[in-house]
Design a protein around this motif. Structure first.
Motif, PDB file in Angstrom:
ATOM      1  N   ASP A   7     -11.649   5.234  -5.654  1.00  0.00           N
ATOM      2  CA  ASP A   7     -10.924   3.975  -5.810  1.00  0.00           C
ATOM      3  C   ASP A   7     -10.403   3.470  -4.471  1.00  0.00           C
ATOM      4  N   GLU A   8      -9.901   4.368  -3.631  1.00  0.00           N
ATOM      5  CA  GLU A   8      -9.371   3.956  -2.330  1.00  0.00           C
ATOM      6  C   GLU A   8     -10.480   3.476  -1.405  1.00  0.00           C
ATOM      7  N   GLU A  68     -11.372   0.020  -2.407  1.00  0.00           N
ATOM      8  CA  GLU A  68     -10.413  -0.959  -1.884  1.00  0.00           C
ATOM      9  C   GLU A  68     -10.690  -1.244  -0.416  1.00  0.00           C
ATOM     10  N   GLN A 125     -13.403  -3.756  -0.266  1.00  0.00           N
ATOM     11  CA  GLN A 125     -12.915  -5.094  -0.584  1.00  0.00           C
ATOM     12  C   GLN A 125     -12.204  -5.737   0.603  1.00  0.00           C
ATOM     13  N   LYS A 172       0.827  -1.196   0.000  1.00  0.00           N
ATOM     14  CA  LYS A 172       0.000   0.000   0.000  1.00  0.00           C
ATOM     15  C   LYS A 172       0.868   1.254   0.000  1.00  0.00           C
TER      16      LYS A 172
END
Length: 385
Positions: A222-223, A226, A229, A132
């Protein structure tokens, strides 16, 4: 392998934008369509498993995130396109919608670097947190490549941000501290004043701040995705999560045991709905506590991105501060980070001050009638009302 396919769908050209009721209906139709599918037959009869979906509808269409298990990227993209095509075609009210984009979003430079380094001394670290940190820098901007020096990259990013400024349709320059033309005046040194013993933000700096917010929106979404997820894979709340998280671990600690995957999905949809209103011109006021926190994250990501490219000077900082002051009706949400103020919204002092409810169960509740909360994020009783 698991792939996240992004699908942009649009309503027909020359069609009026959808109102909130139509958007709620579109969400229901699309989600019902996905709920009826468990697997997709891809090219050459290859079966692709449908793992999860996120639907965010905006006035001009819908942004879909479709998570599938497929043997290769091409199978994932082709199968999802075929699925969404069929879903739209068989739903009479959506039959005229079009797919503008259907792809797995991979940055080519990062993907190539990872492949090249897979067996070498620069192989990506096994530890997720280390990976990351290694990939925290945003993708190389348009017009720059890895051979460019820092100054060239910064110039390319600045140009891109200035171009994106026009996409922030809900906010005129005055929201960033630029003077109205009618009130402009010069002081004795020829510098522009705001009439209140302060100085106006230069229009160029305000434009850069506006474009930086749009630029940072893509990164933030997008972050957050994530984060969804990670929490889904671990089936854990933020307080129990061992994997690396971008933003959700920076929410108020007092509710960390309640930030699970379901919450993360609602928060992601809220961030998308809020920033959609920023860019489509329909934004009026923040709708709920979750949006206040989402804006906090967006401002933080914007500041970090500007700092990364050495673009955050005093004027741009002032523009972002003016924007925050104008968009936030108050900063009561900051009390959530101070445990000594827990329950202040229900105390006599809070009632006297007009503090809005801030306990966790109210985060997705509209502050007032008419404030927009996305149906996928709203509390069930409110979504059904």
């Amino acid at each position: 392998m698991t792939y996240v396919v992004t699908v942009d769908t649009c309503i027909p050209e020359d069609t009026p934008e959808m109102d909130p009721l139509q958007r709620a209906g579109a969400v229901a139709l699309i989600e019902d369509g996905f709920d009826s599918v468990r697997a997709i037959e891809g090219p050459d009869g290859v079966e692709v498993d449908l793992l999860d979906t996120i639907v965010a509808v905006h006035p001009g269409g819908a942004l879909l995130k479709v998570i599938v298990d497929a043997p290769a990227l091409a199978f994932a993209e082709d199968s999802v396109r075929a699925l969404v095509d069929e879903l739209l075609e068989r739903t009479e009210l959506l039959a005229d919608w079009t797919i503008e984009r259907c792809e797995v979003e991979l940055h080519q430079d990062l993907a190539k670097a990872s492949l090249d380094a897979a067996d070498g001394p620069d192989a990506p670290p096994d530890d997720p947190a280390a990976r990351k940190a290694r990939h925290a820098e945003p993708p190389t901007p348009e017009g720059a490549d890895e051979s460019d020096d820092a100054e060239a990259k910064a110039t390319a990013v600045r140009t891109q941000m200035l171009r994106l400024a026009d996409d922030l349709r809900s906010f005129p320059p005055v929201m960033f501290g630029v003077l109205d033309n009618d009130n402009d005046k010069d002081n004795e040194d020829g510098e522009r004043e705001d009439g209140d013993d302060g100085f106006a933000v230069p229009p160029e700096s305000a434009r850069l701040a506006a474009g930086a917010l749009v630029y940072a929106t893509d990164i933030l979404v997008d972050e957050l995705f994530e984060d969804v997820q990670v929490l889904t894979q671990e089936d854990a709340a933020v307080a129990e999560c061992e994997g690396p998280l971008w933003h959700l671990e920076r929410l108020p600690d007092r509710y960390a045991l309640q930030y699970d995957a379901h919450f993360a999905r609602r928060f992601l949809v809220t961030a998308i709905a809020m920033t959609t209103r920023f860019t489509d011109g329909s934004f009026e006021r923040l709708s709920c506590v979750a949006e206040e926190l989402a804006l906090r994250f967006l401002l933080s990501r914007t500041t970090m991105t500007l700092e990364l490219y050495d673009l955050l000077d005093d004027d741009v900082s002032a523009a972002l501060e003016a924007f925050a002051d104008n968009v936030y009706e108050d900063r009561d949400h900051e009390w959530l980070y101070d445990d000594s103020t827990d329950g202040i919204d229900e105390s006599p002092v809070g009632v006297t001050l007009g503090v809005a409810p801030m306990e966790f169960k109210t985060w997705f509740t509209p502050f007032k009638e008419g404030r927009y909360v996305h149906p996928s994020a709203a509390n069930e009783s409110e979504a059904a009302a």
